[in-house]
Design an enzyme around this catalytic site. Structure first.
Site, PDB file in Angstrom:
ATOM      1  N   HIS A  31      50.909  35.905  32.055  1.00  0.00           N
ATOM      2  CA  HIS A  31      49.497  35.905  31.656  1.00  0.00           C
ATOM      3  C   HIS A  31      48.940  37.308  31.470  1.00  0.00           C
ATOM      4  O   HIS A  31      49.404  38.277  32.070  1.00  0.00           O
ATOM      5  CB  HIS A  31      48.632  35.055  32.605  1.00  0.00           C
ATOM      6  CG  HIS A  31      48.350  35.639  33.948  1.00  0.00           C
ATOM      7  ND1 HIS A  31      47.839  34.900  34.994  1.00  0.00           N
ATOM      8  CD2 HIS A  31      48.491  36.902  34.436  1.00  0.00           C
ATOM      9  CE1 HIS A  31      47.681  35.689  36.038  1.00  0.00           C
ATOM     10  NE2 HIS A  31      48.068  36.896  35.738  1.00  0.00           N
ATOM     11  N   ASN A  88      53.847  34.786  35.326  1.00  0.00           N
ATOM     12  CA  ASN A  88      54.026  33.769  34.289  1.00  0.00           C
ATOM     13  C   ASN A  88      53.709  34.332  32.901  1.00  0.00           C
ATOM     14  O   ASN A  88      53.584  33.580  31.939  1.00  0.00           O
ATOM     15  CB  ASN A  88      53.142  32.555  34.574  1.00  0.00           C
ATOM     16  CG  ASN A  88      51.665  32.930  34.618  1.00  0.00           C
ATOM     17  OD1 ASN A  88      51.307  34.084  34.424  1.00  0.00           O
ATOM     18  ND2 ASN A  88      50.814  31.945  34.875  1.00  0.00           N
ATOM     19  N   GLU A 143      46.435  31.993  30.485  1.00  0.00           N
ATOM     20  CA  GLU A 143      47.637  31.381  31.031  1.00  0.00           C
ATOM     21  C   GLU A 143      48.581  30.865  29.935  1.00  0.00           C
ATOM     22  O   GLU A 143      48.161  30.725  28.778  1.00  0.00           O
ATOM     23  CB  GLU A 143      47.220  30.210  31.935  1.00  0.00           C
ATOM     24  CG  GLU A 143      46.293  30.606  33.091  1.00  0.00           C
ATOM     25  CD  GLU A 143      47.015  31.328  34.222  1.00  0.00           C
ATOM     26  OE1 GLU A 143      47.592  32.416  33.992  1.00  0.00           O
ATOM     27  OE2 GLU A 143      46.991  30.813  35.354  1.00  0.00           O
ATOM     28  N   ASP A 160      38.364  39.692  33.973  1.00  0.00           N
ATOM     29  CA  ASP A 160      38.454  38.299  34.418  1.00  0.00           C
ATOM     30  C   ASP A 160      37.917  38.163  35.843  1.00  0.00           C
ATOM     31  O   ASP A 160      37.630  39.161  36.511  1.00  0.00           O
ATOM     32  CB  ASP A 160      39.905  37.802  34.330  1.00  0.00           C
ATOM     33  CG  ASP A 160      40.895  38.715  35.080  1.00  0.00           C
ATOM     34  OD1 ASP A 160      40.459  39.638  35.793  1.00  0.00           O
ATOM     35  OD2 ASP A 160      42.108  38.486  34.948  1.00  0.00           O
TER      36      ASP A 160
HETATM   37  P1  PGA Z   1      49.484  42.376  39.750  1.00  0.00           P
HETATM   38  O1  PGA Z   1      48.851  41.252  38.825  1.00  0.00           O
HETATM   39  O2  PGA Z   1      49.119  43.692  39.135  1.00  0.00           O
HETATM   40  O3  PGA Z   1      48.826  42.182  41.094  1.00  0.00           O
HETATM   41  O4  PGA Z   1      50.961  42.147  39.767  1.00  0.00           O
HETATM   42  C1  PGA Z   1      49.114  41.252  37.474  1.00  0.00           C
HETATM   43  C2  PGA Z   1      48.449  40.075  36.819  1.00  0.00           C
HETATM   44  O5  PGA Z   1      48.429  38.985  37.392  1.00  0.00           O
HETATM   45  O6  PGA Z   1      47.974  40.242  35.693  1.00  0.00           O
END
Ligand code: PGA
Length: 244
Positions: A138, A136, A143, A67
């Site tokens: 995701h 959240n 999302e 992404d």
């Molecule tokens: P993080 O992000 O590894 O920085 O906690 C995880 C994500 O948003 O998929």
């Protein structure tokens, strides 16, 4: 869905790196997709050490970007692509011809999604998909509310992602849209591993791993994947007590 719990982040990262190295040892020309963010940073450090020690060899692998923040690219601080190059691709000496990322600065983002979908049709499915999980729920930038049948798409970012995402940037940055591989491409991957650490992830991990499978918690779809492994540290696994 297999769940593995470790004492702390470092131990978890070590085991994820070991899992990836074993996987690549068995399939040296694997198609790999890794996330950017805090979760993979210790994993990448370990993979770089293993590479220097001759314990893993990514030379014949192909990498696909998961992404990106719309409007950002490799040279922009906080971009996913920049993170991957700095922490993994450059230290490992991966040839650029083996790396395929979304161009999130493209004028026609829809065409960019089509390009990535075609690439996935030609080279896919992904052999090993490594994911983090957002606060959240995701996966990538899929999302809450995502269509589980989605392929690559441009998404409007959730409020949680807009604010949590600030942690990757030195300066306050307007995050509105993302471009991401879809849930279908995640679910089509032969093996999916997910890592999560820290008390702040305990609630969303519990929802994703033990809750209802619902697009309100995109990570919950992994319960339906035939070969998924969840790596947690004790804090992130706190909500699963008695069930692991
Ligand atoms: P993080 O992000 O590894 O920085 O906690 C995880 C994500 O948003 O998929």
């Amino acid at each position: 869905m297999e769940i593995k719990v470790y004492q702390n982040y470092e131990e978890m990262a070590l085991h994820i790196a070991g899992y990836i190295a074993d996987f690549v040892h068995r399939k040296p020309d694997a198609l790999l997709c890794f996330p950017s963010g805090d979760t993979p940073s210790g994993v990448f450090k370990q993979l770089v050490v293993m590479d220097r020690e001759g314990k893993v060899d990514f030379r014949h692998c192909t990498f696909v970007g998961l992404d990106e923040w719309v409007g950002l690219g490799r040279d922009d601080q906080g971009s996913c692509e920049g993170f991957m190059y700095d922490h993994l691709f450059v230290p490992l000496g991966i040839d650029e011809s083996s790396i395929h990322f979304f161009d999130a600065k493209a004028a026609d983002l829809r065409a960019e999604c089509i390009r990535m979908d075609r690439l996935m049709e030609q080279k896919g499915p992904i052999d090993l998909m490594f994911l983090g999980i957002g606060m959240n729920g995701h996966l990538g930038l899929n999302e809450p509310g995502v269509d589980f049948a989605s392929t690559s798409s441009v998404v409007q970012l959730d409020e949680v992602t807009r604010s949590v995402g600030q942690k990757y940037f030195q300066n306050q940055t307007r995050l509105e849209r993302g471009i991401t591989l879809g849930i279908k491409q995640i679910m089509d991957s032969r093996t999916v591993i997910l890592g999560a650490s820290g008390a702040k992830k305990a609630n969303i991990v519990r929802q994703a791993v033990r809750g209802e499978v619902t697009n309100r918690v995109p990570g919950s779809i992994l319960q339906r994947h035939g070969h998924s492994v969840v790596f947690l540290d004790r804090e992130a696994a706190a909500g699963l007590e008695g069930t692991v």
